[in-house]
Design an enzyme around this catalytic site. Structure first.
Site, PDB file in Angstrom:
ATOM      1  CE  LYS A  46      -0.210  -0.142   5.056  1.00 19.93           C
ATOM      2  NZ  LYS A  46      -1.026  -0.505   6.236  1.00 19.93           N
ATOM      3  NE  ARG A 144      -6.644   0.553  11.733  1.00 18.63           N
ATOM      4  CZ  ARG A 144      -5.419   0.376  11.239  1.00 18.63           C
ATOM      5  NH1 ARG A 144      -4.473   1.261  11.493  1.00 18.63           N
ATOM      6  NH2 ARG A 144      -5.127  -0.663  10.511  1.00 18.63           N
ATOM      7  CG  HIS A 175      -3.915  -4.484  11.925  1.00 23.01           C
ATOM      8  ND1 HIS A 175      -2.845  -5.078  11.275  1.00 23.01           N
ATOM      9  CD2 HIS A 175      -3.603  -3.173  12.014  1.00 23.01           C
ATOM     10  CE1 HIS A 175      -1.935  -4.151  10.988  1.00 23.01           C
ATOM     11  NE2 HIS A 175      -2.360  -2.990  11.436  1.00 23.01           N
ATOM     12  NE  ARG A 231      -2.790  -8.088   7.657  1.00 21.86           N
ATOM     13  CZ  ARG A 231      -3.352  -8.456   8.810  1.00 21.86           C
ATOM     14  NH1 ARG A 231      -3.943  -9.639   8.921  1.00 21.86           N
ATOM     15  NH2 ARG A 231      -3.338  -7.643   9.848  1.00 21.86           N
ATOM     16  CE1 TYR A 277      11.753  32.152   4.263  1.00 22.91           C
ATOM     17  CE2 TYR A 277      11.206  29.818   4.304  1.00 22.91           C
ATOM     18  CZ  TYR A 277      11.307  31.017   3.616  1.00 22.91           C
ATOM     19  OH  TYR A 277      10.964  31.060   2.293  1.00 22.91           O
ATOM     20  CB  CYS A 324      12.739  26.246   3.325  1.00 19.19           C
ATOM     21  SG  CYS A 324      13.841  27.227   4.374  1.00 19.19           S
ATOM     22  CG  MET A 325       7.645  23.921  -0.239  1.00 20.44           C
ATOM     23  SD  MET A 325       6.545  24.847  -1.309  1.00 20.44           S
ATOM     24  CE  MET A 325       5.501  25.682  -0.122  1.00 20.44           C
ATOM     25  CG  ASP A 326      10.900  24.424  -2.706  1.00 20.95           C
ATOM     26  OD1 ASP A 326      10.074  23.542  -2.997  1.00 20.95           O
ATOM     27  OD2 ASP A 326      10.625  25.638  -2.661  1.00 20.95           O
TER      28      ASP A 326
END
Ligand SMILES: *Cc1c(COP(=O)(O)O)cnc(C)c1O
Length: 388
Positions: A46, A144, A175, A231, A277, A324-326
């Site tokens: 998955k 769950r 599970h 599993r 930042y 930072c983002m990048d």
């Protein structure tokens, strides 16, 4: 002694990339097959095979001896079929409106884990005039998915549906809540409840050949929970689900994912220079700063600011300041002799001294699962080993 990491080819021009060692996935599954025998292995692929690439990882897992594949979502299962993979395939998470009939047509076993999903299966069976193979999930205490208080009703309905020839129940499964703490009292209690639930089914005349309960942690630490099938997910990719009890090498596994970046800027900075930042990091001496072109949009957790590990040459450094983002910044030290273009190992094999997913998990206050599954699709992938 560890063997030095094999040189990894980089995609032309890429500033950061993920390489996946498919041979490691095959070998990890072979190790899980050995540990689980005589139980069979369902390899969980998955979430794009925990970030490793759905189809190639699935093929490598089958090459290692997995007899089943498992995915959470129906769309993931359909993608495996579209790729031509014919192995037995189980799926377990869908909401009303899902195309159960399409799954049945594609020879995908759906998990019935609610009353409505049995209704949906039976409706699809009536439409097709042909029976469906299904598995049923009992909630033995995780709280769950799966049938909890309605188990007696589900048992009766399954017995009736099977007697009519509408369904063949091939599996019953559950599970764990605390598989990563094998001594936790819920582990034993869930196994006892699971056996009771299987007995209740059998008394109603439903005897699925596959009973299964164990994820990676239980596969590695609790043979009494292996039943007919295990599993594992995380362990397939060479990560330890129980880092307190042993690392990858301890369990005979090797990490399949490696993340590499190239320094994109290397520059001198004076003492007292705030970095990134908010200037949470300030240089305490004249030094050299290096820019690593990966940020939280690529899968570096923002919570790992000031803490995440990276390997530059043979030195392990920590991210300077915020993620930072990048991009992130490293303080390379005053004597840094490298240059822009040098490779930085962001994630790799602990046994080779590289930062591990567990190191990152500790730096970010999360688990190793989240580190690998969130490596962004925008990072180019390089496949090593195989092909399978
Ligand atoms: C994800 C998942 C697994 C695999 O869990 P790991 O801890 O990664 O081994 C097994 N079973 C189910 C139902 C799952 O959702």
């Amino acid at each position: 002694m560890t063997t030095p990491p094999a040189p990894v080819p980089a995609p032309a021009g890429a500033s950061a990339w993920v390489s996946i060692d498919l041979d490691a996935i095959r070998d990890n599954v072979a190790e899980l097959v050995r540990r689980a025998a005589p139980a069979q292995v369902l390899a969980v692929v998955k979430a794009d095979a925990y970030g490793h690439g759905l189809v190639d990882s699935a093929r490598a897992a089958l090459a290692g001896g997995a007899s089943w594949l498992g995915v959470a979502q129906l769309a993931e299962a359909l993608r495996l079929r579209e790729a031509g993979i014919t192995a037995p395939l189980l799926t377990w998470l869908f909401a009303p409106g899902a195309d159960i009939g399409g799954a049945i047509d594609a020879d995908i076993e759906v998990t019935v884990g609610s009353m409505w999903s049995l209704d949906a299966v039976l409706a699809a069976v009536r439409e097709r005039g042909a029976p469906a193979r299904i598995q049923v999930k009992v909630d033995t205490g995780l709280g769950r998915g799966g049938i909890l208080t309605d188990w007696p009703q589900m048992v009766a309905r399954l017995a009736a549906a099977q007697a009519e020839g509408a369904v063949e129940v091939t599996g019953v499964w559950s599970h764990f809540a605390w598989a990563d703490a094998p001594q936790h009292p819920t582990v034993r209690a869930q196994q006892v409840r699971f056996e009771e639930a299987c007995d209740e089914l059998a008394r109603a005349g439903v005897r699925p050949p596959l009973r299964h309960l164990a994820n990676s942690a239980a596969t590695l630490t609790n043979p009494s929970a292996h039943f007919d099938l295990v599993r594992p997910g995380l362990a397939v990719y060479g990560l330890s689900p129980v880092p307190d009890l042993g690392d990858s090498a301890h369990f005979g596994l090797r990490e399949a994912m490696r993340v590499t970046a190239r320094l994109s800027v290397v520059k001198r900075a004076a003492a007292g220079q705030g970095v990134s930042y908010g200037h949470e990091y300030v240089t305490d001496r004249d030094t050299v700063l290096g820019l690593v072109p990966m940020g939280y949009a690529d899968g570096i957790p923002r919570a790992a600011g000031g803490a995440g590990p990276m390997l530059v040459g043979d030195r392990r450094l920590t991210i300077a300041g915020r993620v930072c983002m990048d991009q992130v910044v490293l303080d390379l030290g005053p004597d840094f002799a490298g240059a822009a273009g040098d490779e930085v190992v962001v994630l790799g094999r602990a046994a080779d001294g590289e930062p591990s997913a567990q190191d990152w998990a500790q730096a970010a206050g999360t688990i190793n699962y989240e580190i690998v599954t969130r490596m962004s699709p925008r990072l180019p992938r390089v496949l090593l080993g195989g092909p399978f």
